[in-house]
Design an enzyme around this catalytic site. Structure first.
Site, PDB file in Angstrom:
ATOM      1  CE  LYS A  22      -1.866   1.382   4.103  1.00 48.09           C
ATOM      2  NZ  LYS A  22      -1.720   3.350   4.089  1.00 48.09           N
ATOM      3  CG  ASN A  23       2.215   2.932   3.569  1.00 50.67           C
ATOM      4  OD1 ASN A  23       1.077   3.165   3.344  1.00 50.67           O
ATOM      5  ND2 ASN A  23       2.700   2.007   5.109  1.00 50.67           N
ATOM      6  NE  ARG A  49      -1.580  13.152   8.432  1.00 49.42           N
ATOM      7  CZ  ARG A  49      -0.274  13.260   7.173  1.00 49.42           C
ATOM      8  NH1 ARG A  49       0.094  12.794   7.144  1.00 49.42           N
ATOM      9  NH2 ARG A  49       0.473  14.174   7.555  1.00 49.42           N
ATOM     10  CG  ASP A  79      -3.803  10.624  10.819  1.00 47.94           C
ATOM     11  OD1 ASP A  79      -3.372  10.308  11.882  1.00 47.94           O
ATOM     12  OD2 ASP A  79      -3.390  10.031  10.019  1.00 47.94           O
ATOM     13  CG  ASP A  96       2.508   1.394   9.661  1.00 48.68           C
ATOM     14  OD1 ASP A  96       2.227   2.465  10.257  1.00 48.68           O
ATOM     15  OD2 ASP A  96       2.949   1.856   8.823  1.00 48.68           O
TER      16      ASP A  96
HETATM   17  N1  EPU Z   1       6.098  14.409  10.477  1.00 48.92           N
HETATM   18  C1  EPU Z   1       6.440  15.652  10.031  1.00 48.92           C
HETATM   19  N2  EPU Z   1       6.421  16.331  10.048  1.00 48.92           N
HETATM   20  C2  EPU Z   1       6.637  16.445   8.141  1.00 48.92           C
HETATM   21  C3  EPU Z   1       6.460  15.492   8.188  1.00 48.92           C
HETATM   22  C4  EPU Z   1       6.305  14.711   9.195  1.00 48.92           C
HETATM   23  O1  EPU Z   1       6.651  16.244  11.919  1.00 48.92           O
HETATM   24  O2  EPU Z   1       6.218  17.639   7.517  1.00 48.92           O
HETATM   25  C5  EPU Z   1       6.561  13.891  11.307  1.00 48.92           C
HETATM   26  C6  EPU Z   1       5.641  12.487  12.427  1.00 48.92           C
HETATM   27  O3  EPU Z   1       3.806  13.609  11.888  1.00 48.92           O
HETATM   28  C7  EPU Z   1       5.858  11.347  12.105  1.00 48.92           C
HETATM   29  C8  EPU Z   1       6.569  11.393  11.782  1.00 48.92           C
HETATM   30  O4  EPU Z   1       6.726  12.116  10.863  1.00 48.92           O
HETATM   31  O5  EPU Z   1       5.486  11.364  13.660  1.00 48.92           O
HETATM   32  C9  EPU Z   1       6.931  10.325  10.322  1.00 48.92           C
HETATM   33  O6  EPU Z   1       5.600  10.613   9.476  1.00 48.92           O
HETATM   34  P1  EPU Z   1       6.612   9.946   8.219  1.00 48.92           P
HETATM   35  O7  EPU Z   1       6.345  11.387   7.661  1.00 48.92           O
HETATM   36  O8  EPU Z   1       7.326   9.061   8.022  1.00 48.92           O
HETATM   37  O9  EPU Z   1       5.140   9.085   7.885  1.00 48.92           O
HETATM   38  P2  EPU Z   1       4.045   9.408   6.303  1.00 48.92           P
HETATM   39  O10 EPU Z   1       4.585   9.432   5.590  1.00 48.92           O
HETATM   40  O11 EPU Z   1       2.652  10.091   7.083  1.00 48.92           O
HETATM   41  C10 EPU Z   1       4.054   6.949   5.908  1.00 48.92           C
HETATM   42  C11 EPU Z   1       2.825   5.470   5.912  1.00 48.92           C
HETATM   43  C12 EPU Z   1       2.740   5.252   7.616  1.00 48.92           C
HETATM   44  C13 EPU Z   1       3.707   5.185   8.459  1.00 48.92           C
HETATM   45  C14 EPU Z   1       5.060   6.270   8.138  1.00 48.92           C
HETATM   46  C15 EPU Z   1       5.777   5.766   9.242  1.00 48.92           C
HETATM   47  C16 EPU Z   1       1.965   6.073   4.058  1.00 48.92           C
HETATM   48  C17 EPU Z   1       0.911   6.079   2.987  1.00 48.92           C
HETATM   49  N3  EPU Z   1       1.889   5.903   4.969  1.00 48.92           N
HETATM   50  O12 EPU Z   1       3.407   8.281   6.879  1.00 48.92           O
HETATM   51  O13 EPU Z   1       1.730   4.553   6.769  1.00 48.92           O
HETATM   52  O14 EPU Z   1       3.306   5.113   9.517  1.00 48.92           O
HETATM   53  O15 EPU Z   1       4.655   6.166   6.742  1.00 48.92           O
HETATM   54  O16 EPU Z   1       7.123   4.849   8.917  1.00 48.92           O
HETATM   55  O17 EPU Z   1       3.303   5.461   3.568  1.00 48.92           O
HETATM   56  C18 EPU Z   1       0.299   2.922   7.722  1.00 48.92           C
HETATM   57  O18 EPU Z   1       0.647   2.504   6.326  1.00 48.92           O
HETATM   58  O19 EPU Z   1      -0.838   1.929   8.593  1.00 48.92           O
HETATM   59  C19 EPU Z   1       0.539   3.528   8.143  1.00 48.92           C
HETATM   60  C20 EPU Z   1       0.094   4.927   8.694  1.00 48.92           C
END
Ligand code: EPU
Length: 417
Positions: free
Chosen positions: A22-23, A92, A116, A305
């Site tokens: 998915k990711n 998101r 979220d 996750d």
């Molecule tokens: N963060 C910030 N500022 C930003 C970006 C991130 O503070 O500009 C913080 C976030 O709040 C969080 C941390 O950094 O605390 C990590 O966030 P990241 O950006 O790495 O996560 P994401 O890209 O929003 C993806 C996956 C998530 C997975 C995370 C971490 C997708 C669609 N989502 O989210 O997947 O938990 O990386 O590996 O790729 C899931 O599949 O259930 C899921 C939530």
């Protein structure tokens, strides 16, 4: 509302296959926006989030055709550079169209995602990085409007944290930017490596993916490409724990065990037998696992996750485990559900103390998010009696045929509604 109903106590045995991640696929769908023409993605899971991202692509003007685990995406020359609130609110991850739209159109209007179920989840790293590359943003009535005066310009961007989404948006901006970009403290996740493979197939010039420093040399244009999505390590890990928690013997095929190294190591520490080979892994669960401590970290650390599923397993372990959640401030919401099932878990700040109990008992529970939903189903497989899971649309976001796959391994599980 549909529910999942689990009668606990069955030992899971057999083989189950996993599909693409998915990711990875959600970002690879966004990547197609970078090149007009016909793209093909294969090994695509039939999950709700792919349907939602298809709607986002259709909204910006693409034609998306989904069939037999393939996506055919036709990207027009002219895009409508907008991701509206009703789509961003449902998923998101829609925020990853920001980079491609800015790169292609010089303007992007994307609803500002709020927090979220997992916490505040700001996007400041995405915006700061894109600003370094020449974009400017203003927030107008809840909509982020990004503009680029001429063309994005390559830059050196240091991420304060190796954010997956920020790394992806910066990659998208960089591949068509003028000059070279370096992303320092980039995310190293296997899904990023896979995205780079796709972008390279489209003609992008990128090196260093899978390390903390990624270099991109911008090119003038990209072309459409075919790409096979990397296997879903989270789906694979979830079925591995389904085997472990039922003292079963489950083989997962179509996966890359090396992408789950830390998680498999922790399963082994918990007394779970793990065998692995090219494209498969097998777990043999003990009667009761042993307690283990773990802390979630960016790859190659223990994946956040996989945290709720692992805690479901440790809730019936012999001994006390200490879990530290380093990625999300609201990840622990599912623990209340496990407690209703008889788990002995306390939380303090980002730590959870799990005192293993001999048995769980089935009861009505909620799926608070995708992985929380998977975790309560896994706990239900081990619990005595009936577990009824509500809010299962969360599970549908990330797992294709979850109920059918578990049933094929011998679980007594069904879906209503
Ligand atoms: N963060 C910030 N500022 C930003 C970006 C991130 O503070 O500009 C913080 C976030 O709040 C969080 C941390 O950094 O605390 C990590 O966030 P990241 O950006 O790495 O996560 P994401 O890209 O929003 C993806 C996956 C998530 C997975 C995370 C971490 C997708 C669609 N989502 O989210 O997947 O938990 O990386 O590996 O790729 C899931 O599949 O259930 C899921 C939530």
């Amino acid at each position: 509302m549909p529910q999942i109903i689990v009668e606990g106590g069955q030992t899971l045995r057999g083989t189950v296959g996993v599909l693409g991640a998915k990711n990875a696929v959600l970002k690879e769908m966004a990547a197609t926006l970078l090149a007009p023409g016909r793209h093909r993605l294969t090994n695509v899971p039939d999950i709700l989030d792919v349907a939602l991202m298809s709607e986002v692509l259709a909204h910006v003007g693409c034609h998306v055709d989904r069939r037999d685990h393939e996506l055919h995406i036709v990207v027009p020359e002219e895009l409508e550079p907008e991701a509206p609130l009703h789509l961003v609110r449902q998923m998101r991850a829609s925020i990853v169209v920001l980079g491609p739209l800015l790169a292609r159109c010089g303007i992007a209007r994307v609803a500002q995602p709020g927090g979220d179920d997992l916490g505040a989840r700001p996007i400041d790293f995405h915006l700061d990085g894109l600003e370094r590359m020449g974009a400017s943003f203003e927030l107008v009535h809840g909509e982020l409007i990004g503009t680029v005066s001429d063309r994005l310009i390559g830059a050196e961007v240091e991420l304060p944290f190796p954010s997956v989404g920020a790394t992806e948006n910066l990659l998208f901006a960089a591949v068509l930017a003028k000059g070279n970009t370096t992303i320092v403290n980039a995310a190293r996740e296997p899904e990023i490596r896979d995205l780079v493979r796709q972008l390279r197939g489209m003609g992008a010039d990128i090196s260093g993916e899978g390390t903390a420093i990624i270099h991109v040399r911008g090119v003038d244009e990209l072309r459409p490409a075919d790409h096979r999505v990397v296997p879903d390590r989270l789906e694979a890990g979830t079925y591995a724990i389904a085997g472990a928690i039922t003292a079963g013997d489950v083989t997962v095929t179509g996966c890359i065990p090396d992408d789950l190294r830390m998680e498999l190591r922790k399963l082994e520490e918990a007394g779970v037998g793990v065998e692995r080979g090219d494209g498969w892994l097998r777990v043999i669960g003990p009667e009761r696992p042993r307690a283990v401590d773990f802390a979630t970290l960016p790859f190659p650390g223990f994946h956040t996750d996989m945290h709720p599923q692992m805690v479901a397993l440790l809730s019936i372990a012999e001994g006390t485990s200490v879990i530290t959640e380093n990625i999300y401030d609201a990840r622990f919401r599912y623990i209340g559900e496990l407690r209703r099932m008889g788990a002995d878990i306390t939380t303090e700040w980002q730590h959870a103390v799990v005192r293993g109990v001999e048995r769980l008992s089935g009861c009505p529970v909620l799926a608070h998010d995708i992985r929380a939903g998977a975790a309560v189903v896994l706990a239900g497989l081990r619990a005595e009696g009936t577990t009824v899971v509500d809010e299962i649309h969360h599970i549908d976001r990330g797992y294709e045929a979850f109920v059918e796959k578990l049933a094929s391994l011998g679980a007594d599980i069904r879906r209503t509604g």
